[in-house]
Design a protein around this motif. Sequence first.
Motif, PDB file in Angstrom:
ATOM      1  N   VAL A   1       0.774  -1.103  -0.005  1.00 36.02           N
ATOM      2  CA  VAL A   1       0.086  -0.096   0.054  1.00 36.02           C
ATOM      3  C   VAL A   1       1.052   1.186   0.024  1.00 36.02           C
ATOM      4  CG1 VAL A   1      -1.854   1.295   1.293  1.00 36.02           C
ATOM      5  CG2 VAL A   1      -1.661  -1.280   1.299  1.00 36.02           C
ATOM      6  N   LEU A   2       0.474   2.303  -0.706  1.00 32.69           N
ATOM      7  CA  LEU A   2       1.232   3.491  -0.732  1.00 32.69           C
ATOM      8  C   LEU A   2       0.346   4.482   0.360  1.00 32.69           C
ATOM      9  CD1 LEU A   2       1.610   4.303  -4.460  1.00 32.69           C
ATOM     10  CD2 LEU A   2       3.419   2.956  -3.211  1.00 32.69           C
ATOM     11  N   HIS A   3       1.339   4.994   1.116  1.00 31.05           N
ATOM     12  CA  HIS A   3       0.776   5.901   2.275  1.00 31.05           C
ATOM     13  C   HIS A   3       1.179   7.339   1.583  1.00 31.05           C
ATOM     14  CE1 HIS A   3       1.393   8.447   5.808  1.00 31.05           C
ATOM     15  NE2 HIS A   3       0.354   7.891   6.239  1.00 31.05           N
ATOM     16  N   ALA A   4       0.386   7.934   1.030  1.00 30.60           N
ATOM     17  CA  ALA A   4       0.310   9.234   0.347  1.00 30.60           C
ATOM     18  C   ALA A   4       0.132  10.079   1.552  1.00 30.60           C
ATOM     19  CB  ALA A   4      -0.877   9.572  -0.775  1.00 30.60           C
ATOM     20  N   PRO A   5      -0.050  11.546   1.132  1.00 25.82           N
ATOM     21  CA  PRO A   5      -0.125  12.764   2.126  1.00 25.82           C
ATOM     22  C   PRO A   5      -1.184  12.189   3.244  1.00 25.82           C
ATOM     23  CG  PRO A   5       0.084  13.689   0.138  1.00 25.82           C
ATOM     24  CD  PRO A   5      -0.151  12.161  -0.093  1.00 25.82           C
TER      25      PRO A   5
ATOM     26  N   GLN B   1     -10.237  14.065   0.966  1.00 28.56           N
ATOM     27  CA  GLN B   1     -11.182  13.607   0.223  1.00 28.56           C
ATOM     28  C   GLN B   1     -10.918  14.186  -1.309  1.00 28.56           C
ATOM     29  OE1 GLN B   1     -14.736  15.090   1.920  1.00 28.56           O
ATOM     30  NE2 GLN B   1     -14.850  12.934   3.211  1.00 28.56           N
ATOM     31  N   VAL B   2     -10.183  15.594  -1.199  1.00 27.80           N
ATOM     32  CA  VAL B   2      -9.811  16.146  -2.490  1.00 27.80           C
ATOM     33  C   VAL B   2      -8.678  15.143  -3.112  1.00 27.80           C
ATOM     34  CG1 VAL B   2      -8.686  17.983  -3.714  1.00 27.80           C
ATOM     35  CG2 VAL B   2     -10.755  18.554  -2.119  1.00 27.80           C
ATOM     36  N   MET B   3      -7.549  15.078  -2.476  1.00 26.92           N
ATOM     37  CA  MET B   3      -6.619  14.357  -2.781  1.00 26.92           C
ATOM     38  C   MET B   3      -7.034  12.984  -3.285  1.00 26.92           C
ATOM     39  SD  MET B   3      -3.266  13.595  -3.574  1.00 26.92           S
ATOM     40  CE  MET B   3      -2.558  15.283  -2.592  1.00 26.92           C
ATOM     41  N   GLN B   4      -7.806  12.061  -2.576  1.00 24.33           N
ATOM     42  CA  GLN B   4      -8.453  10.813  -2.973  1.00 24.33           C
ATOM     43  C   GLN B   4      -9.294  11.018  -4.230  1.00 24.33           C
ATOM     44  OE1 GLN B   4     -11.725   9.380  -0.321  1.00 24.33           O
ATOM     45  NE2 GLN B   4     -11.618   7.283  -1.198  1.00 24.33           N
TER      46      GLN B   4
ATOM     47  N   LEU C   1      -9.442   6.366   2.196  1.00 27.50           N
ATOM     48  CA  LEU C   1      -8.992   7.217   3.312  1.00 27.50           C
ATOM     49  C   LEU C   1      -8.983   6.454   4.697  1.00 27.50           C
ATOM     50  CD1 LEU C   1     -11.067  10.321   2.794  1.00 27.50           C
ATOM     51  CD2 LEU C   1      -8.915  10.193   2.258  1.00 27.50           C
ATOM     52  N   GLN C   2      -7.934   6.517   5.409  1.00 25.94           N
ATOM     53  CA  GLN C   2      -8.057   5.859   6.763  1.00 25.94           C
ATOM     54  C   GLN C   2      -7.721   6.924   7.909  1.00 25.94           C
ATOM     55  OE1 GLN C   2      -4.236   4.339   7.785  1.00 25.94           O
ATOM     56  NE2 GLN C   2      -5.077   2.310   8.593  1.00 25.94           N
ATOM     57  N   THR C   3      -8.642   6.695   8.610  1.00 22.10           N
ATOM     58  CA  THR C   3      -8.737   7.960   9.951  1.00 22.10           C
ATOM     59  C   THR C   3      -7.990   7.401  11.393  1.00 22.10           C
ATOM     60  OG1 THR C   3     -10.720   8.690   8.934  1.00 22.10           O
ATOM     61  CG2 THR C   3     -10.073   9.364  11.407  1.00 22.10           C
ATOM     62  N   SER C   4      -7.241   8.108  11.913  1.00 24.04           N
ATOM     63  CA  SER C   4      -6.503   7.733  12.956  1.00 24.04           C
ATOM     64  C   SER C   4      -6.437   8.769  14.069  1.00 24.04           C
ATOM     65  CB  SER C   4      -5.175   7.175  12.746  1.00 24.04           C
ATOM     66  OG  SER C   4      -4.214   7.886  12.203  1.00 24.04           O
ATOM     67  N   PRO C   5      -6.675   8.449  15.103  1.00 20.31           N
ATOM     68  CA  PRO C   5      -6.670   9.676  16.420  1.00 20.31           C
ATOM     69  C   PRO C   5      -5.401  10.221  16.350  1.00 20.31           C
ATOM     70  CG  PRO C   5      -6.850   7.657  17.358  1.00 20.31           C
ATOM     71  CD  PRO C   5      -6.734   7.245  15.863  1.00 20.31           C
ATOM     72  N   ARG C   6      -5.469  11.681  16.752  1.00 22.70           N
ATOM     73  CA  ARG C   6      -4.024  12.203  17.047  1.00 22.70           C
ATOM     74  C   ARG C   6      -3.921  12.459  18.279  1.00 22.70           C
ATOM     75  NH1 ARG C   6      -5.063  17.851  14.424  1.00 22.70           N
ATOM     76  NH2 ARG C   6      -3.620  18.345  16.179  1.00 22.70           N
ATOM     77  N   ASP C   7      -2.899  12.772  18.933  1.00 17.74           N
ATOM     78  CA  ASP C   7      -2.676  12.844  20.531  1.00 17.74           C
ATOM     79  C   ASP C   7      -3.201  14.105  21.121  1.00 17.74           C
ATOM     80  OD1 ASP C   7      -1.119  10.482  20.370  1.00 17.74           O
ATOM     81  OD2 ASP C   7       0.696  11.592  20.130  1.00 17.74           O
TER      82      ASP C   7
ATOM     83  N   ALA D   1      -8.134  14.221  14.443  1.00 18.43           N
ATOM     84  CA  ALA D   1      -7.909  12.960  13.750  1.00 18.43           C
ATOM     85  C   ALA D   1      -6.804  13.247  12.527  1.00 18.43           C
ATOM     86  CB  ALA D   1      -9.082  12.277  13.031  1.00 18.43           C
ATOM     87  N   TRP D   2      -6.089  12.349  12.088  1.00 21.58           N
ATOM     88  CA  TRP D   2      -5.306  12.407  10.879  1.00 21.58           C
ATOM     89  C   TRP D   2      -6.163  11.862   9.757  1.00 21.58           C
ATOM     90  CZ3 TRP D   2      -1.593  15.715  10.272  1.00 21.58           C
ATOM     91  CH2 TRP D   2      -0.488  15.949  11.258  1.00 21.58           C
ATOM     92  N   TYR D   3      -6.250  12.435   8.634  1.00 19.56           N
ATOM     93  CA  TYR D   3      -6.848  11.828   7.489  1.00 19.56           C
ATOM     94  C   TYR D   3      -5.959  11.278   6.436  1.00 19.56           C
ATOM     95  CZ  TYR D   3     -10.940  13.773   9.845  1.00 19.56           C
ATOM     96  OH  TYR D   3     -11.988  13.834  10.854  1.00 19.56           O
TER      97      TYR D   3
END
Length: 156
Positions: free
Chosen positions: A75-79, A88-91, A103-109, A113-115
Motif C-alpha cells: 500500500v502507498l501511504h500518500a499525504p 477527500q480532494v486528494m483521494q 482514506l484511513q482515519t486515526s486519532p491524533r494525540d 484525527a489524521w486523514y
Amino acid sequence: MGGVVLGGAVVLAISYQSGTPSSGGASPDAAPVEEHVATNIDWEFIDRLPNTEVKTGVEPAEQPPVAESGPREYVLHAPQFLREEDAQVMQAELMLDGMPASLQTSPRDLGGAWYRVLVGPYSTEPDAQKALDHLRERDIPAQILARPLSVAAPAA
C-alpha cells in the motif's frame, strides 16, 4: 549608468589610499603563521578501543519480532491531512487518475484525527513501485508499506 561607474571608481580610489588590500594579499604588518606539527603521537587508543565496553546503566531495547514471510500486499501511504475535506480532494484526484485510493482515519494525540490517503493495495512490490513513481511524477510524496495480506481486501 555613468553614476554607478563613477561611484565604483571612487570606492576603489578610497580603499587604495587607505591601504586596504584589494587583491587578497597579506598586509605588511601581519605576523607570519607558525605551523606546529606533532611529531610524537600516541596511537594506543586504536588498540584499546575495540576491547573497551561502555556501560550506560540502560538495558538494550528489545527488537520487535520479525514478521513471518507470508503473503504480503503493498500500500502507498500518500499525504495525510488534518482536514477531512483536503484528504477527500486528494483521494478524488487520484481516483480520477485511475489509482485505487482510500482514506484511513486515526486519532491524533492532541485531539482530532489524521486523514491518511492510501493508494492500493498492490499484490506485488514492482506494481507498488510503479504507482509510487507515478505519484512522484505528480509531486505527491508517498512511501510503500508492506503488510500481511488481508483476507477481506481484493488484490489489485
